[in-house]
Motif scaffolding. Structure first.
Motif, PDB file in Angstrom:
ATOM      1  N   THR A 277       0.836  -1.084   0.038  1.00  0.00           N
ATOM      2  CA  THR A 277       0.149   0.038   0.095  1.00  0.00           C
ATOM      3  C   THR A 277       0.907   1.230  -0.071  1.00  0.00           C
ATOM      4  N   GLU A 278       2.135   1.267   0.141  1.00  0.00           N
ATOM      5  CA  GLU A 278       2.815   2.482   0.581  1.00  0.00           C
ATOM      6  C   GLU A 278       4.358   2.087   0.033  1.00  0.00           C
ATOM      7  N   ILE A 279       4.865   3.426  -0.508  1.00  0.00           N
ATOM      8  CA  ILE A 279       6.195   3.692  -0.671  1.00  0.00           C
ATOM      9  C   ILE A 279       6.748   4.879   0.172  1.00  0.00           C
ATOM     10  N   LYS A 280       7.730   4.487   1.133  1.00  0.00           N
ATOM     11  CA  LYS A 280       8.024   5.648   1.790  1.00  0.00           C
ATOM     12  C   LYS A 280       9.640   5.920   1.062  1.00  0.00           C
ATOM     13  N   ILE A 281       9.644   7.268   0.955  1.00  0.00           N
ATOM     14  CA  ILE A 281      10.781   8.032   0.357  1.00  0.00           C
ATOM     15  C   ILE A 281      11.060   9.096   1.200  1.00  0.00           C
ATOM     16  N   GLY A 282      12.344   9.246   1.578  1.00  0.00           N
ATOM     17  CA  GLY A 282      12.889  10.429   2.511  1.00  0.00           C
ATOM     18  C   GLY A 282      13.590  11.613   1.866  1.00  0.00           C
ATOM     19  N   GLN A 283      13.423  12.779   2.427  1.00  0.00           N
ATOM     20  CA  GLN A 283      14.445  13.865   1.870  1.00  0.00           C
ATOM     21  C   GLN A 283      14.615  14.628   3.040  1.00  0.00           C
ATOM     22  N   THR A 284      15.764  15.569   2.739  1.00  0.00           N
ATOM     23  CA  THR A 284      16.191  16.632   3.558  1.00  0.00           C
ATOM     24  C   THR A 284      16.105  17.870   2.620  1.00  0.00           C
ATOM     25  N   ALA A 285      15.783  19.061   3.250  1.00  0.00           N
ATOM     26  CA  ALA A 285      15.852  20.209   2.154  1.00  0.00           C
ATOM     27  C   ALA A 285      16.224  21.437   3.011  1.00  0.00           C
ATOM     28  N   PRO A 286      16.561  22.451   2.629  1.00  0.00           N
ATOM     29  CA  PRO A 286      16.909  23.626   3.423  1.00  0.00           C
ATOM     30  C   PRO A 286      15.734  24.688   3.650  1.00  0.00           C
ATOM     31  N   PHE A 287      14.777  24.261   4.505  1.00  0.00           N
ATOM     32  CA  PHE A 287      13.747  25.036   4.590  1.00  0.00           C
ATOM     33  C   PHE A 287      13.921  26.252   5.414  1.00  0.00           C
ATOM     34  N   SER A 288      15.244  26.436   5.764  1.00  0.00           N
ATOM     35  CA  SER A 288      15.534  27.509   6.587  1.00  0.00           C
ATOM     36  C   SER A 288      17.156  27.541   6.331  1.00  0.00           C
ATOM     37  N   GLY A 289      17.959  28.704   6.693  1.00  0.00           N
ATOM     38  CA  GLY A 289      19.208  28.916   6.396  1.00  0.00           C
ATOM     39  C   GLY A 289      19.489  29.402   5.327  1.00  0.00           C
ATOM     40  N   PRO A 290      20.811  29.481   4.985  1.00  0.00           N
ATOM     41  CA  PRO A 290      21.398  30.598   3.708  1.00  0.00           C
ATOM     42  C   PRO A 290      20.785  30.047   2.453  1.00  0.00           C
ATOM     43  N   ALA A 291      20.402  28.741   2.150  1.00  0.00           N
ATOM     44  CA  ALA A 291      20.103  28.307   1.142  1.00  0.00           C
ATOM     45  C   ALA A 291      18.544  28.090   0.900  1.00  0.00           C
ATOM     46  N   SER A 292      17.738  28.852   1.660  1.00  0.00           N
ATOM     47  CA  SER A 292      16.073  28.535   2.026  1.00  0.00           C
ATOM     48  C   SER A 292      15.588  28.745   0.701  1.00  0.00           C
ATOM     49  N   ALA A 293      16.328  29.460  -0.292  1.00  0.00           N
ATOM     50  CA  ALA A 293      15.398  29.866  -1.618  1.00  0.00           C
ATOM     51  C   ALA A 293      15.376  28.474  -2.154  1.00  0.00           C
ATOM     52  N   TYR A 294      16.079  27.443  -2.172  1.00  0.00           N
ATOM     53  CA  TYR A 294      15.593  26.254  -2.674  1.00  0.00           C
ATOM     54  C   TYR A 294      14.503  25.551  -1.806  1.00  0.00           C
ATOM     55  N   ALA A 295      13.769  25.958  -0.850  1.00  0.00           N
ATOM     56  CA  ALA A 295      12.885  25.235  -0.260  1.00  0.00           C
ATOM     57  C   ALA A 295      11.603  25.104  -0.950  1.00  0.00           C
ATOM     58  N   THR A 296      11.475  25.870  -2.016  1.00  0.00           N
ATOM     59  CA  THR A 296      10.126  25.820  -2.683  1.00  0.00           C
ATOM     60  C   THR A 296      10.444  24.367  -3.667  1.00  0.00           C
ATOM     61  N   ILE A 297      11.766  23.915  -3.905  1.00  0.00           N
ATOM     62  CA  ILE A 297      11.595  22.910  -4.744  1.00  0.00           C
ATOM     63  C   ILE A 297      11.213  21.639  -3.870  1.00  0.00           C
ATOM     64  N   ALA A 298      11.401  21.462  -2.746  1.00  0.00           N
ATOM     65  CA  ALA A 298      10.903  20.545  -1.962  1.00  0.00           C
ATOM     66  C   ALA A 298       9.573  20.679  -1.681  1.00  0.00           C
ATOM     67  N   LYS A 299       8.833  21.856  -1.740  1.00  0.00           N
ATOM     68  CA  LYS A 299       7.456  22.138  -1.578  1.00  0.00           C
ATOM     69  C   LYS A 299       6.782  21.708  -2.832  1.00  0.00           C
ATOM     70  N   VAL A 300       7.196  21.811  -3.972  1.00  0.00           N
ATOM     71  CA  VAL A 300       6.623  21.481  -5.181  1.00  0.00           C
ATOM     72  C   VAL A 300       6.701  19.735  -5.304  1.00  0.00           C
ATOM     73  N   GLN A 301       7.791  19.278  -4.732  1.00  0.00           N
ATOM     74  CA  GLN A 301       7.695  17.727  -4.859  1.00  0.00           C
ATOM     75  C   GLN A 301       6.510  17.242  -3.906  1.00  0.00           C
ATOM     76  N   ALA A 302       6.562  17.911  -2.609  1.00  0.00           N
ATOM     77  CA  ALA A 302       5.589  17.141  -1.803  1.00  0.00           C
ATOM     78  C   ALA A 302       4.166  17.316  -2.538  1.00  0.00           C
ATOM     79  N   ALA A 303       3.916  18.451  -3.041  1.00  0.00           N
ATOM     80  CA  ALA A 303       2.774  18.777  -4.008  1.00  0.00           C
ATOM     81  C   ALA A 303       2.506  17.778  -5.176  1.00  0.00           C
ATOM     82  N   TYR A 304       3.690  17.389  -5.678  1.00  0.00           N
ATOM     83  CA  TYR A 304       3.464  16.478  -6.802  1.00  0.00           C
ATOM     84  C   TYR A 304       3.132  15.096  -6.292  1.00  0.00           C
ATOM     85  N   MET A 305       3.787  14.846  -5.172  1.00  0.00           N
ATOM     86  CA  MET A 305       3.415  13.202  -4.571  1.00  0.00           C
ATOM     87  C   MET A 305       1.839  13.213  -4.297  1.00  0.00           C
ATOM     88  N   ARG A 306       1.491  14.238  -3.801  1.00  0.00           N
ATOM     89  CA  ARG A 306      -0.175  14.488  -3.512  1.00  0.00           C
ATOM     90  C   ARG A 306      -0.680  14.249  -4.839  1.00  0.00           C
TER      91      ARG A 306
END
Length: 406
Positions: free
Chosen positions: A36-65
């Protein structure tokens, strides 16, 4: 009696014959996968000096939805577990260990950043956990001989450096080059690629190099120094925060150098416009993604699917952002690879499928670019096109250039 024995033998043989394919098609799972499930793991800079990249991870979460709403992958829902690592390698180590040992994910996906991926590469390879489509183009992440469980997504930074070097030799053969680079594998690979392309001319053309740490508050001192050395071409291999600073400072100094910027820092919304559209005008880089800001793609089928996805699943996101286009594209490739696994959701088979991609067309890749991998060639993206910022958006120019420069 003989007739009965013969009947039993034939019945057994038939059962074995019928059971053979069923046994062959038996479902196989490693940690993180089930019916029933496939668990995939990710870390991303939701904060910190590279937080501009956080939107990438947000898109990826939305795509999985979106995929889960469509029924998942071969009937299984994707559980994308995300943690903030603040672009801090020690934090990445902590969070990835949690993903593997507590959450028991099948694979990691798109860990963001060269230093972050470097910090966990050895651990993941020792554990036999795929470090799949890592968000970096450093050479060490496409090295199957030494890290068979690691596969980067981004084009090689050295290849990109070669392309810039060839461009400089053809268009600015007398340039005095000042190099700004991030002091890690990202920056060092870019510098190595440039020097290899310049060859014997590197020593005379490069007038100075200045590095920075991701913890530095600003790169203003480095820009001041490179200008003072007489550089008239700035080779800027940085991440979004520092790229925007470099463009701004160069404008404040009235430094009219040719400005070449690496692909990682080309976001219009996060870099070019915050630095000032006029200040950013003329900056040169490369790309392999259809730019959502480019009217060329307004009737493109792949772009329409991206726009519809953004409207429904990530309406608060910037649909003109190439970071968001990147997040969409990487997610599309992950889902494609998981589908190829069928009912064999083992880590071994996941890597087998990821390293057997043939002519995969993604919605937002530039025409003429497809994904091809092999067990000896882990590079996902090997083709690029040069582009120039016009003050509002990027404009591509020249042909599609392969990894060999052709």
């Amino acid at each position: 009696m003989k007739a009965r024995l013969l009947h039993l033998a034939l019945t057994s043989a038939l059962a074995i014959a019928l059971g053979g394919p069923a046994a062959y098609a038996q479902k196989k799972y490693d940690s993180g996968a089930s019916d029933t499930e496939i668990k995939i793991g990710q870390t991303a800079p939701f904060s910190g000096p590279a937080s501009a990249y956080a939107t990438i991870a947000k898109v990826q979460a939305a795509y999985m939805r979106m995929i889960n709403d469509q029924g998942g992958v071969n009937g299984r829902k994707i559980n994308l577990i995300q943690y903030d690592d603040a672009y801090s390698p020690p934090k990445t180590v902590e969070q990835v260990r949690k993903l593997v040992e507590s959450d028991e994910v099948l694979s990691t996906f798109q860990l963001v950043g060269t230093p972050s991926n470097a910090a966990v590469q050895r651990y993941l390879n020792q554990k036999g956990v795929p470090q799949l489509f890592a968000g970096t183009g450093a050479a060490r992440f496409t090295d199957p001989k030494n890290a068979r469980w690691t596969m980067g997504f981004n084009p090689s930074y050295q290849t990109e450096g070669h392309i810039y070097g060839q461009y400089i030799l053809a268009n600015h053969p007398n340039a005095k080059i000042g190099i700004l680079y991030q002091n890690d594998d990202l920056g060092k690979d870019y510098v190595a690629g440039l020097k290899e392309a310049l060859g014997d001319k590197a020593a005379s053309m490069i007038v100075g190099e200045a590095s920075y740490e991701t913890t530095d508050p600003t790169v203003d001192p480095q820009i001041i120094r490179l200008k003072a050395l007489g550089a008239d071409l700035l080779y800027d291999m940085s991440t979004p925060k520092f790229a925007a600073q470099a463009i701004k400072k160069a404008a404040e100094l009235n430094w009219k150098a040719v400005h070449i910027l690496d692909i990682n820092a080309t976001s219009v919304g996060a870099v070019m416009l915050p630095a000032g559209g006029e200040n950013s005008k003329g900056v040169i880089s490369v790309n392999y993604i259809k730019d959502p800001l480019d009217p060329t793609w307004k009737d493109d089928a792949g772009m329409k699917r991206f726009m519809a996805f953004m409207e429904k699943y990530y309406p608060e996101g910037d649909r003109t952002s190439n970071f968001n286009a990147y997040g969409y594209m990487t997610s599309e490739l992950l889902v494609h690879t998981l589908k190829m696994c069928g009912d064999d959701l083992t880590r071994e088979n996941l890597m087998k499928q990821a390293t057997s991609l043939q002519n995969v067309q993604l919605d937002l890749l530039l025409p003429g670019i497809t994904v091809n991998t092999s067990p000896t060639d882990y590079r996902v993206n090997k083709q690029l096109q040069m582009m120039r910022f016009n003050g509002e958006r990027w404009e591509g120019f020249g042909p599609i250039i392969g990894a060999g420069g052709s």
